[in-house]
Design a protein around this motif. Structure first.
Motif, PDB file in Angstrom:
ATOM      1  N   ARG A  87      44.878 -43.501 -14.225  1.00 46.84           N
ATOM      2  CA  ARG A  87      45.879 -42.433 -14.803  1.00 46.84           C
ATOM      3  C   ARG A  87      47.185 -42.798 -14.939  1.00 46.84           C
ATOM      4  N   PRO A  88      47.869 -43.033 -13.570  1.00 45.11           N
ATOM      5  CA  PRO A  88      49.405 -43.492 -13.721  1.00 45.11           C
ATOM      6  C   PRO A  88      49.464 -44.540 -14.605  1.00 45.11           C
ATOM      7  N   LEU A  89      48.780 -45.607 -14.813  1.00 44.53           N
ATOM      8  CA  LEU A  89      48.919 -46.673 -15.501  1.00 44.53           C
ATOM      9  C   LEU A  89      48.926 -46.398 -17.156  1.00 44.53           C
ATOM     10  N   GLY A  97      54.251 -44.002 -22.239  1.00 42.95           N
ATOM     11  CA  GLY A  97      55.667 -43.756 -22.138  1.00 42.95           C
ATOM     12  C   GLY A  97      56.668 -45.088 -22.460  1.00 42.95           C
ATOM     13  N   ALA A  98      56.175 -46.053 -21.804  1.00 49.27           N
ATOM     14  CA  ALA A  98      57.028 -47.701 -22.030  1.00 49.27           C
ATOM     15  C   ALA A  98      56.634 -48.062 -23.494  1.00 49.27           C
ATOM     16  N   THR A  99      55.312 -47.728 -24.171  1.00 50.26           N
ATOM     17  CA  THR A  99      55.236 -48.045 -25.711  1.00 50.26           C
ATOM     18  C   THR A  99      56.200 -47.231 -26.662  1.00 50.26           C
ATOM     19  N   LEU A 100      56.454 -46.025 -26.264  1.00 50.67           N
ATOM     20  CA  LEU A 100      56.994 -45.106 -26.969  1.00 50.67           C
ATOM     21  C   LEU A 100      58.441 -45.370 -26.773  1.00 50.67           C
ATOM     22  N   TRP A 144      54.840 -57.852 -19.568  1.00 48.84           N
ATOM     23  CA  TRP A 144      55.524 -57.713 -18.452  1.00 48.84           C
ATOM     24  C   TRP A 144      55.552 -56.465 -17.554  1.00 48.84           C
ATOM     25  N   ASP A 145      55.953 -55.349 -18.387  1.00 45.87           N
ATOM     26  CA  ASP A 145      56.164 -54.417 -17.573  1.00 45.87           C
ATOM     27  C   ASP A 145      54.802 -53.761 -17.202  1.00 45.87           C
ATOM     28  N   LEU A 146      53.619 -53.754 -17.837  1.00 43.25           N
ATOM     29  CA  LEU A 146      52.372 -53.266 -17.873  1.00 43.25           C
ATOM     30  C   LEU A 146      51.737 -54.046 -16.587  1.00 43.25           C
ATOM     31  N   GLY A 147      51.826 -55.463 -16.789  1.00 40.87           N
ATOM     32  CA  GLY A 147      51.375 -56.219 -15.470  1.00 40.87           C
ATOM     33  C   GLY A 147      51.939 -55.811 -14.279  1.00 40.87           C
ATOM     34  N   GLU A 148      53.305 -55.844 -14.525  1.00 38.00           N
ATOM     35  CA  GLU A 148      54.048 -55.449 -13.048  1.00 38.00           C
ATOM     36  C   GLU A 148      53.381 -54.180 -12.436  1.00 38.00           C
ATOM     37  N   GLN A 149      53.260 -53.060 -13.400  1.00 35.06           N
ATOM     38  CA  GLN A 149      52.964 -51.743 -12.983  1.00 35.06           C
ATOM     39  C   GLN A 149      51.497 -52.029 -12.389  1.00 35.06           C
TER      40      GLN A 149
END
Length: 163
Positions: A111-113, A119-122, A90-95
């Protein structure tokens, strides 16, 4: 809406990979695996169209598959991993959709993705490891469905804060 920007394929790959992981993690409970496959399809459609609504439907279906798997006695570790994968999808799709809308043709947004995904995974891994540790310390035989409901409440809180 023909003017809607859709994310490039390489920026949606992490979200799709996370959604596919949910299928793999929930497949020991066959019905949950089938429901997760439907969720992957909706995630892919949402990302290819740049539609947050369809993406949300897809990850909601996938989270439902995680709950079904937890109720079907899926191992705790797989429930946690699948829950984290749903949140990442969800988060990576939104991003990916946001980057496509903001950068449009001017940039690819890889790069930003990648930085956001790392970061989100960590952070997600640390949080879910904490939940697992607390469950092991204080759980002493608590049922997995109780943990699944706790995780579901946490997801709703996070989603509410994001809106």
């Amino acid at each position: 809406m023909a003017d809607r920007e859709t994310p490039p394929r390489r920026t949606v790959a992490p979200a799709v990979a996370a959604a596919v992981f949910v299928v793999v993690a929930t497949s020991p409970v066959p019905i949950a695996g089938l429901v997760a496959i439907i969720g992957v399809g909706a995630v892919i459609v949402g990302l290819t169209r740049g539609s947050r609504g369809v993406l949300l439907v897809g990850v909601t279906v996938q989270f439902g598959s995680v709950l079904v798997a937890a109720l079907g006695a899926l191992r705790l570790e797989l429930v946690l991993a699948a829950s984290l994968a749903v949140l990442l999808a969800w988060d990576l799709g939104e991003q990916a959709i946001s980057v496509a809308e903001q950068l449009a043709v001017a940039g690819r947004g890889t790069r930003p993705l990648v930085v956001h995904a790392a970061g989100a995974t960590l952070v997600g891994t640390l949080l879910f490891a904490s939940v697992y540790g607390l469950y092991r310390l204080a759980g002493n035989g608590q049922p997995v469905p109780a943990l699944a409901l706790l995780l579901g409440g946490g997801v709703l809180v996070i989603a509410g804060m994001r809106l």
